[in-house]
Design a protein around this motif. Structure first.
Motif, PDB file in Angstrom:
ATOM      1  N   TRP A 183      40.751 -30.066 -24.900  1.00  0.00           N
ATOM      2  CA  TRP A 183      41.493 -29.656 -23.737  1.00  0.00           C
ATOM      3  C   TRP A 183      41.997 -31.283 -24.608  1.00  0.00           C
ATOM      4  CZ3 TRP A 183      43.599 -26.123 -21.269  1.00  0.00           C
ATOM      5  CH2 TRP A 183      43.382 -25.230 -20.229  1.00  0.00           C
ATOM      6  N   PRO A 184      43.191 -30.949 -24.689  1.00  0.00           N
ATOM      7  CA  PRO A 184      44.400 -31.706 -25.506  1.00  0.00           C
ATOM      8  C   PRO A 184      43.807 -33.686 -23.643  1.00  0.00           C
ATOM      9  CG  PRO A 184      45.347 -30.636 -24.889  1.00  0.00           C
ATOM     10  CD  PRO A 184      44.485 -30.034 -24.527  1.00  0.00           C
ATOM     11  N   LEU A 185      43.665 -34.490 -24.776  1.00  0.00           N
ATOM     12  CA  LEU A 185      43.329 -35.601 -24.695  1.00  0.00           C
ATOM     13  C   LEU A 185      44.270 -36.292 -22.772  1.00  0.00           C
ATOM     14  CD1 LEU A 185      41.456 -38.380 -27.106  1.00  0.00           C
ATOM     15  CD2 LEU A 185      40.513 -36.497 -24.945  1.00  0.00           C
ATOM     16  N   SER A 186      44.078 -37.064 -21.481  1.00  0.00           N
ATOM     17  CA  SER A 186      44.827 -36.602 -20.759  1.00  0.00           C
ATOM     18  C   SER A 186      44.352 -37.974 -20.107  1.00  0.00           C
ATOM     19  CB  SER A 186      44.962 -35.845 -20.024  1.00  0.00           C
ATOM     20  OG  SER A 186      43.444 -35.140 -19.267  1.00  0.00           O
ATOM     21  N   ALA A 187      45.594 -38.310 -19.586  1.00  0.00           N
ATOM     22  CA  ALA A 187      45.688 -39.400 -18.750  1.00  0.00           C
ATOM     23  C   ALA A 187      46.740 -39.523 -17.288  1.00  0.00           C
ATOM     24  CB  ALA A 187      45.538 -41.105 -19.330  1.00  0.00           C
ATOM     25  N   ALA A 188      45.651 -39.743 -16.202  1.00  0.00           N
ATOM     26  CA  ALA A 188      47.138 -40.306 -15.290  1.00  0.00           C
ATOM     27  C   ALA A 188      47.558 -39.625 -15.262  1.00  0.00           C
ATOM     28  CB  ALA A 188      48.374 -41.443 -15.060  1.00  0.00           C
ATOM     29  N   GLY A 189      45.989 -37.510 -15.580  1.00  0.00           N
ATOM     30  CA  GLY A 189      47.473 -36.238 -15.010  1.00  0.00           C
ATOM     31  C   GLY A 189      48.129 -35.661 -15.932  1.00  0.00           C
ATOM     32  N   ARG A 190      48.299 -36.549 -16.711  1.00  0.00           N
ATOM     33  CA  ARG A 190      49.780 -36.023 -18.189  1.00  0.00           C
ATOM     34  C   ARG A 190      48.317 -36.106 -19.609  1.00  0.00           C
ATOM     35  NH1 ARG A 190      54.991 -39.299 -17.551  1.00  0.00           N
ATOM     36  NH2 ARG A 190      55.651 -37.622 -19.377  1.00  0.00           N
ATOM     37  N   TYR A 191      48.925 -35.038 -20.455  1.00  0.00           N
ATOM     38  CA  TYR A 191      49.093 -34.084 -22.129  1.00  0.00           C
ATOM     39  C   TYR A 191      48.594 -36.177 -22.299  1.00  0.00           C
ATOM     40  CZ  TYR A 191      46.877 -30.727 -20.449  1.00  0.00           C
ATOM     41  OH  TYR A 191      46.365 -29.153 -20.116  1.00  0.00           O
ATOM     42  N   GLU A 192      48.461 -36.857 -23.097  1.00  0.00           N
ATOM     43  CA  GLU A 192      48.891 -37.404 -24.202  1.00  0.00           C
ATOM     44  C   GLU A 192      49.690 -37.300 -25.087  1.00  0.00           C
ATOM     45  OE1 GLU A 192      45.796 -40.133 -25.085  1.00  0.00           O
ATOM     46  OE2 GLU A 192      44.778 -40.845 -23.214  1.00  0.00           O
ATOM     47  N   ALA A 193      50.589 -38.272 -25.878  1.00  0.00           N
ATOM     48  CA  ALA A 193      51.082 -37.381 -26.721  1.00  0.00           C
ATOM     49  C   ALA A 193      50.690 -37.272 -28.435  1.00  0.00           C
ATOM     50  CB  ALA A 193      53.039 -38.210 -26.684  1.00  0.00           C
ATOM     51  N   PRO A 194      50.694 -35.970 -28.676  1.00  0.00           N
ATOM     52  CA  PRO A 194      50.318 -35.763 -29.923  1.00  0.00           C
ATOM     53  C   PRO A 194      50.814 -36.652 -31.150  1.00  0.00           C
ATOM     54  CG  PRO A 194      51.922 -34.237 -29.600  1.00  0.00           C
ATOM     55  CD  PRO A 194      51.325 -35.116 -28.102  1.00  0.00           C
ATOM     56  N   GLU A 195      50.692 -37.096 -32.320  1.00  0.00           N
ATOM     57  CA  GLU A 195      50.816 -38.076 -33.230  1.00  0.00           C
ATOM     58  C   GLU A 195      51.247 -37.072 -34.630  1.00  0.00           C
ATOM     59  OE1 GLU A 195      47.760 -41.010 -34.823  1.00  0.00           O
ATOM     60  OE2 GLU A 195      46.819 -39.097 -35.254  1.00  0.00           O
ATOM     61  N   VAL A 196      52.487 -37.713 -35.188  1.00  0.00           N
ATOM     62  CA  VAL A 196      53.242 -37.512 -35.891  1.00  0.00           C
ATOM     63  C   VAL A 196      51.759 -37.494 -37.638  1.00  0.00           C
ATOM     64  CG1 VAL A 196      54.538 -37.402 -38.670  1.00  0.00           C
ATOM     65  CG2 VAL A 196      55.500 -37.664 -36.364  1.00  0.00           C
ATOM     66  N   TRP A 197      51.121 -36.099 -37.935  1.00  0.00           N
ATOM     67  CA  TRP A 197      50.346 -36.154 -38.562  1.00  0.00           C
ATOM     68  C   TRP A 197      50.369 -36.348 -40.239  1.00  0.00           C
ATOM     69  CZ3 TRP A 197      47.736 -32.060 -41.434  1.00  0.00           C
ATOM     70  CH2 TRP A 197      47.191 -32.542 -42.516  1.00  0.00           C
ATOM     71  N   ALA A 198      52.106 -35.176 -40.552  1.00  0.00           N
ATOM     72  CA  ALA A 198      52.121 -35.343 -41.827  1.00  0.00           C
ATOM     73  C   ALA A 198      53.488 -34.711 -41.977  1.00  0.00           C
ATOM     74  CB  ALA A 198      51.556 -33.631 -42.862  1.00  0.00           C
ATOM     75  N   ASP A 199      54.783 -35.574 -42.741  1.00  0.00           N
ATOM     76  CA  ASP A 199      55.738 -35.436 -42.725  1.00  0.00           C
ATOM     77  C   ASP A 199      56.389 -35.059 -44.029  1.00  0.00           C
ATOM     78  OD1 ASP A 199      58.491 -35.597 -42.685  1.00  0.00           O
ATOM     79  OD2 ASP A 199      58.391 -37.540 -42.433  1.00  0.00           O
ATOM     80  N   LEU A 200      56.771 -33.233 -43.893  1.00  0.00           N
ATOM     81  CA  LEU A 200      57.100 -32.340 -44.985  1.00  0.00           C
ATOM     82  C   LEU A 200      58.463 -32.075 -44.737  1.00  0.00           C
ATOM     83  CD1 LEU A 200      54.453 -29.737 -44.132  1.00  0.00           C
ATOM     84  CD2 LEU A 200      54.224 -31.581 -45.628  1.00  0.00           C
ATOM     85  N   ARG A 201      59.555 -33.011 -44.940  1.00  0.00           N
ATOM     86  CA  ARG A 201      61.007 -33.175 -44.781  1.00  0.00           C
ATOM     87  C   ARG A 201      61.267 -33.082 -46.090  1.00  0.00           C
ATOM     88  NH1 ARG A 201      62.229 -36.998 -40.517  1.00  0.00           N
ATOM     89  NH2 ARG A 201      60.318 -38.094 -41.308  1.00  0.00           N
TER      90      ARG A 201
END
Length: 307
Positions: A184-202
Protein backbone atom coordinates in the motif's frame (compact mmCIF):
# COMPACT_ATOMS: atom_id res chain seq x y z
CA UNK A 1 13.41 15.65 -28.08
CA UNK A 2 15.47 13.36 -25.85
CA UNK A 3 18.18 11.48 -27.76
CA UNK A 4 19.17 7.94 -26.78
CA UNK A 5 20.60 4.90 -28.61
CA UNK A 6 18.11 2.97 -30.73
CA UNK A 7 18.27 -0.75 -30.01
CA UNK A 8 16.13 -1.77 -32.97
CA UNK A 9 12.92 -1.12 -34.88
CA UNK A 10 9.95 -3.26 -33.96
CA UNK A 11 8.12 -4.99 -36.79
CA UNK A 12 4.48 -5.98 -37.17
CA UNK A 13 3.83 -9.33 -35.49
CA UNK A 14 0.03 -9.58 -35.74
CA UNK A 15 -2.16 -7.61 -38.14
CA UNK A 16 -4.76 -7.01 -35.43
CA UNK A 17 -5.88 -3.54 -36.62
CA UNK A 18 -6.97 -2.45 -33.13
CA UNK A 19 -8.47 1.01 -32.86
CA UNK A 20 -7.07 1.07 -29.32
CA UNK A 21 -4.76 -1.86 -28.63
CA UNK A 22 -3.82 -2.02 -24.95
CA UNK A 23 -3.11 -4.16 -21.89
CA UNK A 24 -0.70 -6.83 -23.21
CA UNK A 25 0.22 -9.77 -21.00
CA UNK A 26 2.22 -12.98 -21.31
CA UNK A 27 0.89 -16.38 -20.26
CA UNK A 28 3.89 -18.65 -19.62
CA UNK A 29 1.70 -21.76 -19.31
CA UNK A 30 0.34 -21.47 -22.85
CA UNK A 31 3.23 -19.47 -24.36
CA UNK A 32 0.80 -16.86 -25.61
CA UNK A 33 0.60 -13.10 -25.68
CA UNK A 34 -2.78 -11.51 -25.01
CA UNK A 35 -3.98 -7.96 -25.47
CA UNK A 36 -7.15 -5.90 -25.69
CA UNK A 37 -8.86 -3.80 -28.34
CA UNK A 38 -10.62 -1.59 -25.80
CA UNK A 39 -13.07 0.34 -27.96
CA UNK A 40 -14.15 -2.76 -29.91
CA UNK A 41 -14.57 -4.87 -26.73
CA UNK A 42 -12.16 -7.57 -27.93
CA UNK A 43 -9.68 -9.92 -26.27
CA UNK A 44 -6.85 -11.04 -28.58
CA UNK A 45 -4.49 -14.02 -28.21
CA UNK A 46 -1.55 -15.16 -30.32
CA UNK A 47 1.44 -17.49 -30.13
CA UNK A 48 4.84 -15.96 -29.45
CA UNK A 49 5.61 -15.68 -33.18
CA UNK A 50 2.26 -14.06 -33.93
CA UNK A 51 0.63 -17.20 -35.35
CA UNK A 52 -2.68 -18.66 -34.14
CA UNK A 53 -4.20 -15.20 -33.72
CA UNK A 54 -7.72 -15.38 -32.39
CA UNK A 55 -10.23 -12.80 -31.18
CA UNK A 56 -12.87 -13.15 -28.47
CA UNK A 57 -15.77 -10.68 -28.49
CA UNK A 58 -16.59 -9.32 -25.04
CA UNK A 59 -19.71 -7.68 -23.64
CA UNK A 60 -18.02 -4.46 -22.47
CA UNK A 61 -15.13 -2.16 -23.30
CA UNK A 62 -12.33 -4.02 -21.53
CA UNK A 63 -8.83 -2.73 -20.90
CA UNK A 64 -7.05 -5.63 -19.20
CA UNK A 65 -7.30 -9.38 -18.58
CA UNK A 66 -5.44 -10.25 -15.38
CA UNK A 67 -4.37 -13.90 -15.12
CA UNK A 68 -5.42 -15.30 -11.75
CA UNK A 69 -3.94 -18.02 -9.56
CA UNK A 70 -6.93 -20.18 -10.57
CA UNK A 71 -6.05 -20.03 -14.26
CA UNK A 72 -8.86 -17.78 -15.45
CA UNK A 73 -8.91 -14.03 -16.15
CA UNK A 74 -10.29 -11.12 -14.22
CA UNK A 75 -11.54 -8.74 -16.92
CA UNK A 76 -11.20 -5.04 -16.11
CA UNK A 77 -14.02 -3.28 -17.95
CA UNK A 78 -16.36 -0.31 -17.84
CA UNK A 79 -18.72 -0.61 -14.85
CA UNK A 80 -17.76 -4.21 -14.03
CA UNK A 81 -14.95 -6.57 -13.04
CA UNK A 82 -15.72 -10.09 -14.26
CA UNK A 83 -14.26 -13.59 -14.09
CA UNK A 84 -13.69 -15.09 -17.55
CA UNK A 85 -12.67 -18.63 -18.45
CA UNK A 86 -10.82 -18.40 -21.79
CA UNK A 87 -11.28 -22.15 -22.36
CA UNK A 88 -15.04 -22.38 -21.94
CA UNK A 89 -15.99 -18.73 -22.54
CA UNK A 90 -17.90 -18.66 -19.26
CA UNK A 91 -18.30 -15.13 -17.86
CA UNK A 92 -19.37 -14.23 -14.31
CA UNK A 93 -19.73 -10.81 -12.71
CA UNK A 94 -17.26 -10.29 -9.87
CA UNK A 95 -17.46 -6.69 -8.66
CA UNK A 96 -19.10 -3.48 -9.94
CA UNK A 97 -16.74 -0.70 -10.99
CA UNK A 98 -17.67 3.01 -10.98
CA UNK A 99 -21.29 2.27 -11.85
CA UNK A 100 -22.62 5.65 -10.70
CA UNK A 101 -19.70 7.83 -11.70
CA UNK A 102 -20.37 11.12 -13.48
CA UNK A 103 -19.20 11.86 -16.09
CA UNK A 104 -19.33 8.33 -17.49
CA UNK A 105 -16.05 6.45 -17.23
CA UNK A 106 -14.37 3.30 -18.46
CA UNK A 107 -11.42 1.31 -17.19
CA UNK A 108 -7.98 2.17 -18.54
CA UNK A 109 -4.58 0.89 -17.39
CA UNK A 110 -4.14 -2.05 -14.99
CA UNK A 111 -1.30 -4.23 -13.66
CA UNK A 112 -0.83 -6.89 -10.97
CA UNK A 113 1.73 -5.94 -8.31
CA UNK A 114 4.34 -8.08 -6.57
CA UNK A 115 1.82 -8.97 -3.83
CA UNK A 116 -0.68 -10.45 -6.29
CA UNK A 117 -2.99 -7.43 -6.04
CA UNK A 118 -4.41 -5.56 -9.02
CA UNK A 119 -3.93 -1.84 -9.55
CA UNK A 120 -6.45 -0.45 -12.02
CA UNK A 121 -7.57 2.93 -13.22
CA UNK A 122 -10.51 4.72 -14.79
CA UNK A 123 -10.90 7.68 -17.11
CA UNK A 124 -13.77 9.65 -18.64
CA UNK A 125 -15.24 8.22 -21.84
CA UNK A 126 -14.21 11.45 -23.54
CA UNK A 127 -11.03 11.89 -21.47
CA UNK A 128 -12.67 14.57 -19.33
CA UNK A 129 -10.15 16.34 -17.10
CA UNK A 130 -10.05 14.94 -13.57
CA UNK A 131 -12.70 12.24 -14.18
CA UNK A 132 -10.36 9.31 -13.56
CA UNK A 133 -9.27 7.44 -10.45
CA UNK A 134 -6.68 4.90 -9.35
CA UNK A 135 -7.64 1.79 -7.36
CA UNK A 136 -6.12 -1.30 -5.78
CA UNK A 137 -7.97 -4.62 -5.69
CA UNK A 138 -6.49 -6.56 -2.76
CA UNK A 139 -7.87 -10.01 -1.96
CA UNK A 140 -11.22 -9.14 -3.45
CA UNK A 141 -11.60 -5.72 -1.81
CA UNK A 142 -11.47 -2.59 -3.99
CA UNK A 143 -9.91 0.58 -2.54
CA UNK A 144 -9.69 3.97 -4.25
CA UNK A 145 -6.14 5.32 -3.88
CA UNK A 146 -6.43 8.57 -5.81
CA UNK A 147 -9.01 10.59 -7.75
CA UNK A 148 -8.90 13.67 -9.97
CA UNK A 149 -6.80 12.03 -12.69
CA UNK A 150 -7.43 12.47 -16.41
CA UNK A 151 -5.73 9.58 -18.28
CA UNK A 152 -4.05 7.27 -15.71
CA UNK A 153 -1.38 5.12 -17.33
CA UNK A 154 2.07 3.53 -16.88
CA UNK A 155 1.11 1.35 -13.91
CA UNK A 156 4.07 -0.86 -12.97
CA UNK A 157 6.17 -1.82 -9.95
CA UNK A 158 9.79 -2.11 -8.90
CA UNK A 159 11.00 -5.73 -8.69
CA UNK A 160 11.44 -5.46 -4.91
CA UNK A 161 7.89 -4.17 -4.45
CA UNK A 162 9.02 -0.93 -2.82
CA UNK A 163 7.65 1.42 -5.46
CA UNK A 164 4.61 1.83 -7.69
CA UNK A 165 4.85 3.97 -10.82
CA UNK A 166 2.06 5.65 -12.75
CA UNK A 167 1.43 8.61 -15.01
CA UNK A 168 -1.42 10.97 -15.69
CA UNK A 169 -0.64 11.11 -19.40
CA UNK A 170 -1.75 14.72 -19.79
CA UNK A 171 1.00 15.89 -17.40
CA UNK A 172 3.86 14.28 -19.37
CA UNK A 173 5.37 13.01 -16.12
CA UNK A 174 5.80 9.64 -14.41
CA UNK A 175 5.14 9.52 -10.68
CA UNK A 176 6.70 7.19 -8.12
CA UNK A 177 4.89 6.11 -4.96
CA UNK A 178 6.70 4.48 -2.05
CA UNK A 179 4.89 1.39 -0.75
CA UNK A 180 4.75 -0.31 2.62
CA UNK A 181 5.47 -3.99 3.29
CA UNK A 182 1.94 -4.96 2.17
CA UNK A 183 2.10 -3.00 -1.06
CA UNK A 184 0.00 0.00 0.00
CA UNK A 185 1.17 3.60 -0.48
CA UNK A 186 2.81 4.88 2.70
CA UNK A 187 0.37 6.82 4.85
CA UNK A 188 0.47 9.22 7.75
CA UNK A 189 -2.37 10.61 9.84
CA UNK A 190 -4.80 8.45 7.91
CA UNK A 191 -3.85 9.86 4.51
CA UNK A 192 -1.65 8.50 1.73
CA UNK A 193 1.58 10.38 1.26
CA UNK A 194 1.86 12.17 -2.07
CA UNK A 195 3.80 10.45 -4.87
CA UNK A 196 6.88 12.17 -6.26
CA UNK A 197 7.74 13.13 -9.83
CA UNK A 198 10.19 10.47 -10.99
CA UNK A 199 10.56 11.12 -14.73
CA UNK A 200 9.75 14.21 -16.77
CA UNK A 201 8.92 13.23 -20.35
CA UNK A 202 7.51 16.53 -21.57
CA UNK A 203 10.45 16.94 -23.98
CA UNK A 204 10.33 13.32 -25.21
CA UNK A 205 8.27 14.06 -28.29
CA UNK A 206 5.35 11.93 -27.10
CA UNK A 207 2.95 11.35 -24.22
CA UNK A 208 3.64 8.66 -21.58
CA UNK A 209 1.31 5.70 -21.95
CA UNK A 210 1.66 2.06 -20.82
CA UNK A 211 4.82 0.84 -19.11
CA UNK A 212 6.57 -2.23 -17.67
CA UNK A 213 9.67 -2.86 -15.57
CA UNK A 214 12.41 -5.21 -16.81
CA UNK A 215 14.64 -7.58 -14.82
CA UNK A 216 17.17 -4.80 -14.14
CA UNK A 217 14.50 -2.53 -12.70
CA UNK A 218 14.46 -0.25 -15.76
CA UNK A 219 11.19 1.03 -17.13
CA UNK A 220 9.98 0.58 -20.71
CA UNK A 221 7.34 3.18 -21.53
CA UNK A 222 5.33 3.75 -24.69
CA UNK A 223 5.49 7.32 -25.97
CA UNK A 224 2.17 7.93 -27.70
CA UNK A 225 2.66 10.12 -30.75
CA UNK A 226 6.43 9.65 -30.86
CA UNK A 227 6.57 6.21 -32.48
CA UNK A 228 8.93 4.75 -29.92
CA UNK A 229 9.19 2.92 -26.60
CA UNK A 230 11.80 4.40 -24.26
CA UNK A 231 13.90 2.61 -21.67
CA UNK A 232 14.39 4.67 -18.50
CA UNK A 233 17.07 4.00 -15.89
CA UNK A 234 16.58 4.00 -12.12
CA UNK A 235 16.67 7.81 -12.06
CA UNK A 236 14.04 8.14 -14.79
CA UNK A 237 16.48 9.11 -17.55
CA UNK A 238 16.02 7.75 -21.07
CA UNK A 239 18.98 5.50 -21.88
CA UNK A 240 17.74 3.59 -24.95
CA UNK A 241 14.68 3.15 -27.14
CA UNK A 242 12.99 0.97 -29.74
CA UNK A 243 11.30 2.63 -32.70
CA UNK A 244 8.15 1.66 -34.58
CA UNK A 245 6.92 2.50 -38.08
CA UNK A 246 3.65 3.80 -36.55
CA UNK A 247 3.21 6.81 -34.29
CA UNK A 248 0.90 5.59 -31.53
CA UNK A 249 2.43 2.82 -29.38
CA UNK A 250 0.25 2.26 -26.33
CA UNK A 251 1.85 -0.36 -24.09
CA UNK A 252 4.94 -2.62 -24.08
CA UNK A 253 5.38 -6.16 -22.77
CA UNK A 254 8.47 -8.35 -22.36
CA UNK A 255 7.34 -11.88 -23.18
CA UNK A 256 8.32 -14.96 -25.13
CA UNK A 257 9.80 -18.15 -23.70
CA UNK A 258 12.88 -16.29 -22.39
CA UNK A 259 11.02 -13.02 -21.69
CA UNK A 260 13.27 -11.17 -24.15
CA UNK A 261 10.79 -10.27 -26.88
CA UNK A 262 9.41 -6.76 -26.61
CA UNK A 263 5.78 -6.76 -27.73
CA UNK A 264 4.06 -3.42 -28.28
CA UNK A 265 0.37 -2.70 -28.73
CA UNK A 266 -0.55 0.24 -30.96
CA UNK A 267 -3.64 2.22 -31.95
CA UNK A 268 -5.22 4.30 -34.69
CA UNK A 269 -7.63 6.03 -32.29
CA UNK A 270 -7.92 9.72 -33.15
CA UNK A 271 -6.38 9.33 -36.58
CA UNK A 272 -8.36 10.60 -39.62
CA UNK A 273 -8.70 7.06 -40.96
CA UNK A 274 -11.75 5.09 -41.95
CA UNK A 275 -11.87 1.45 -40.85
CA UNK A 276 -10.88 0.29 -44.33
CA UNK A 277 -7.99 2.77 -44.46
CA UNK A 278 -6.79 1.66 -41.02
CA UNK A 279 -6.77 -1.97 -42.11
CA UNK A 280 -4.50 -1.09 -45.04
CA UNK A 281 -1.87 0.33 -42.68
CA UNK A 282 0.07 -1.10 -39.72
CA UNK A 283 -1.59 1.25 -37.22
CA UNK A 284 -3.24 -0.82 -34.49
CA UNK A 285 -1.12 -3.92 -35.07
CA UNK A 286 0.83 -5.83 -32.43
CA UNK A 287 4.56 -5.24 -32.93
CA UNK A 288 7.54 -7.24 -31.68
CA UNK A 289 11.28 -6.81 -31.29
CA UNK A 290 13.84 -9.43 -30.16
CA UNK A 291 16.02 -7.89 -27.43
CA UNK A 292 18.05 -11.02 -26.62
CA UNK A 293 21.18 -9.60 -28.27
CA UNK A 294 21.01 -6.63 -25.88
CA UNK A 295 20.74 -8.96 -22.89
CA UNK A 296 17.39 -7.45 -21.85
CA UNK A 297 14.78 -9.65 -20.18
CA UNK A 298 11.47 -9.13 -18.50
CA UNK A 299 9.98 -10.32 -15.26
CA UNK A 300 7.49 -13.15 -14.85
CA UNK A 301 3.96 -11.82 -14.68
CA UNK A 302 2.57 -12.04 -11.12
CA UNK A 303 -0.72 -13.88 -10.79
CA UNK A 304 -3.74 -12.15 -9.32
CA UNK A 305 -4.86 -13.49 -5.93
CA UNK A 306 -8.58 -12.92 -5.47
CA UNK A 307 -9.23 -14.73 -2.20
Amino acid sequence: MTQSPSLSEATSCVASHCELGEGPGWNANTNEVRWMNILASELHHAAADGSRHRITALARKTSYAALTTEGDYLLVAEHQLSRFDPTTGELADFLPFETNHSPATRSNDARVDTHGSLWLSSMGLNAEAGAGSLYRLHRGQLTRLMSGLSIPNALCFSPDGRYAYFSDTTTGQVMRWMLDADGWPLSAAGRYEAPEVWADLRESGGNPDGAIIDSEGHMWIALWGAGRVARLDHEGREVAHVTLPVSQPSCPLLGGESLDILYITTAYEGMPLSTSQAESTQNGNLFACDLSAAGIKGLAEPLLILG
